[in-house]
Design an enzyme around this catalytic site. Sequence first.
Site, mmCIF file in Angstrom:
data_model
loop_
_atom_site.group_PDB
_atom_site.id
_atom_site.type_symbol
_atom_site.label_atom_id
_atom_site.label_comp_id
_atom_site.label_asym_id
_atom_site.label_seq_id
_atom_site.Cartn_x
_atom_site.Cartn_y
_atom_site.Cartn_z
ATOM 1 N N THR A 125 -3.463 -13.050 6.195
ATOM 2 C CA THR A 125 -3.601 -11.862 5.350
ATOM 3 C C THR A 125 -3.110 -12.125 3.928
ATOM 4 O O THR A 125 -2.207 -12.957 3.718
ATOM 5 C CB THR A 125 -2.785 -10.692 5.948
ATOM 6 O OG1 THR A 125 -2.723 -9.618 5.009
ATOM 7 C CG2 THR A 125 -1.350 -11.105 6.259
ATOM 8 N N TYR A 149 5.083 -7.219 8.288
ATOM 9 C CA TYR A 149 3.718 -7.591 8.674
ATOM 10 C C TYR A 149 3.330 -8.924 8.022
ATOM 11 O O TYR A 149 2.921 -9.876 8.699
ATOM 12 C CB TYR A 149 2.738 -6.483 8.260
ATOM 13 C CG TYR A 149 1.296 -6.896 8.373
ATOM 14 C CD1 TYR A 149 0.717 -7.103 9.622
ATOM 15 C CD2 TYR A 149 0.510 -7.098 7.241
ATOM 16 C CE1 TYR A 149 -0.611 -7.508 9.732
ATOM 17 C CE2 TYR A 149 -0.807 -7.491 7.338
ATOM 18 C CZ TYR A 149 -1.362 -7.701 8.589
ATOM 19 O OH TYR A 149 -2.672 -8.100 8.684
HETATM 20 N N1 UFG Z 1 -5.075 4.144 -1.005
HETATM 21 C C1 UFG Z 1 -5.132 5.433 -1.509
HETATM 22 N N2 UFG Z 1 -5.293 6.448 -0.618
HETATM 23 C C2 UFG Z 1 -5.382 6.262 0.713
HETATM 24 C C3 UFG Z 1 -5.320 4.930 1.207
HETATM 25 C C4 UFG Z 1 -5.156 3.901 0.324
HETATM 26 O O1 UFG Z 1 -5.059 5.653 -2.714
HETATM 27 O O2 UFG Z 1 -5.507 7.235 1.462
HETATM 28 C C5 UFG Z 1 -4.940 3.038 -1.964
HETATM 29 C C6 UFG Z 1 -3.727 2.173 -1.763
HETATM 30 O O3 UFG Z 1 -2.636 2.706 -2.442
HETATM 31 C C7 UFG Z 1 -4.230 0.841 -2.311
HETATM 32 C C8 UFG Z 1 -5.713 0.838 -1.951
HETATM 33 O O4 UFG Z 1 -6.058 2.202 -1.772
HETATM 34 O O5 UFG Z 1 -4.121 0.813 -3.707
HETATM 35 C C9 UFG Z 1 -6.031 0.081 -0.681
HETATM 36 O O6 UFG Z 1 -5.168 0.534 0.353
HETATM 37 P P1 UFG Z 1 -5.426 0.213 1.902
HETATM 38 O O7 UFG Z 1 -4.425 0.980 2.681
HETATM 39 O O8 UFG Z 1 -6.869 0.426 2.197
HETATM 40 O O9 UFG Z 1 -5.176 -1.350 2.000
HETATM 41 P P2 UFG Z 1 -3.909 -2.189 1.503
HETATM 42 O O10 UFG Z 1 -4.338 -2.893 0.254
HETATM 43 O O11 UFG Z 1 -2.670 -1.416 1.469
HETATM 44 O O12 UFG Z 1 -3.747 -3.160 2.733
HETATM 45 C C10 UFG Z 1 -4.560 -4.258 2.928
HETATM 46 C C11 UFG Z 1 -4.698 -4.570 4.413
HETATM 47 C C12 UFG Z 1 -3.383 -4.969 4.984
HETATM 48 C C13 UFG Z 1 -2.780 -6.078 4.176
HETATM 49 C C14 UFG Z 1 -2.705 -5.695 2.734
HETATM 50 C C15 UFG Z 1 -2.208 -6.816 1.879
HETATM 51 O O13 UFG Z 1 -5.195 -3.447 5.070
HETATM 52 O O14 UFG Z 1 -3.566 -5.412 6.317
HETATM 53 O O15 UFG Z 1 -3.992 -5.344 2.261
HETATM 54 O O16 UFG Z 1 -1.511 -6.308 0.796
HETATM 55 F F1 UFG Z 1 -1.540 -6.354 4.595
#
Ligand code: UFG
Length: 336
Positions: A125, A149
Site C-alpha cells: 500500500t 495499517y
Molecule cells: N474523503 C472525503 N470524504 C469521504 C471520504 C474520503 O473527503 O467521505 C477524502 C479523504 O480525506 C482523502 C480522499 O478523500 O483526501 C481519499 O480518501 P479515501 O478514504 O478514499 O482513501 P485514503 O486516501 O484515505 O486511503 C487510501 C487507501 C488506504 C491506504 C491509503 C494510503 O484506501 O488503504 O490510501 O494513504 F492506506
Amino acid sequence: MALQNGLNGKVMVTGGAGYIGSHAVLALLDAGYEVVVVDNLVTGFDWAVDPRATLVTAAIEDEAVVRATIRDHQVRAIMHFAGSVVVPESVSDPLKYYRNNTAATRSLLESAVVEGVPHFIFSSTAATYGTPVKVPVQENDPTVPINPYGMSKLMTEAMLRDVAAAHPINYCALRYFNVAGADPQGRSGQSTVGATHLIKIAVEAATGKRAAVSVFGTDFDTPDGTGVRDYIHVSDLAAAHVSALELLVAEPSKSHTLNAGYNRGFSVNEVLDAVDRVTNMTIERRYEGRRAGDPAALVADNAAILAALPWRPERDDLETIVKDALAWERKLAERG
Ligand code: UFG
C-alpha cells in the site's frame, strides 16, 4: 493445469472473495490460469468468487489447510490479498492489524516456503510511505508509515525481502494507491458494508444510500484545498497482478516492489465533480475539518512499474472509474 502460462500449476488467491482479490481472480481466469481461493469470508462474500475458481473457506494462518491446499492444487504462485484494510481501525486496534496482516502473512509465507511455492505477489500500500517526502512518490523514497495499517504492510515487505534472500521464492510487492471502480462486465465490485472510500461513498450517495458526502478538509496545500489522490481502476490493478506474475515466472531470481498508480492526482472536489457529471446530479457536499492522518497529496510515480511490466493502464480515466463504480452500486441497490 495452466501449462499454457508456463506456471505448471494453480494460483492461490488469498482474500479472493474480497474487493480487489475477486477482481484478480477474474483477471487470472480470463487469462487462462486455474485458481484456488482461500478466504475466511469474514469480510468477503462467497458469491463474489467466480464459479470457475475453487473456494476453500479457511484462515490463511491455518497452516494445515493452507499446506494441504497447496499440495492438492499444485499451487505454484500465491497472490495474497487477505488482510484488514481500515486505517482508522488500525489506530484504535493495532494488534488486530499486526495479527491479520503481519502475523498471518508470516504463517502463509511459512506454508509457501515449506511446500516450495516459487512465486508470491503481495498487496502492499501507499500507506507504507506515510506522508510522502515528495509527490509523485518513488519506491525508494523513505517509508515512514503514520498508522499501524501501513506499518503492518511494511513489516510484511521486510519479511518478504528476507524470505526471498533465504529461500527459492521470488515476490512482487505492489504498493496500491487509491483503488476504485468495478469490473467493467459487472461481475464484481466493491460490496463492503460501511465503506469509507471516497468514490464508493459518492456512488452510494448517488444511489440514495446516503444524503450527502463529507469533504474532509479544505485547507490542504493543494490547488483547491482538498486532498489529492491517485485513483486506480481495480481492473487495471488486477491486470497488473497477472503481468507481475508473468514477470516472476520469467525471471525467478528477481523480486520487485512497485507503485501501482497512474502518476496523476485528483482532488476530492474533482472526484465529486466527475460523479456529478456521470450521474447528472448535484450531490450535496458537506465541507468539514480534516480527517486525522490524511496527507495532503499522494500520487504514484509509476515509471518503475511501466518499465518492469508490459502492463499498461486501460481504464485510467476518472469518469470511467466512476461509471463502473456506479454501475456496480446500482446492481447492489437492486439486489437490496
Ligand atoms: N474523503 C472525503 N470524504 C469521504 C471520504 C474520503 O473527503 O467521505 C477524502 C479523504 O480525506 C482523502 C480522499 O478523500 O483526501 C481519499 O480518501 P479515501 O478514504 O478514499 O482513501 P485514503 O486516501 O484515505 O486511503 C487510501 C487507501 C488506504 C491506504 C491509503 C494510503 O484506501 O488503504 O490510501 O494513504 F492506506
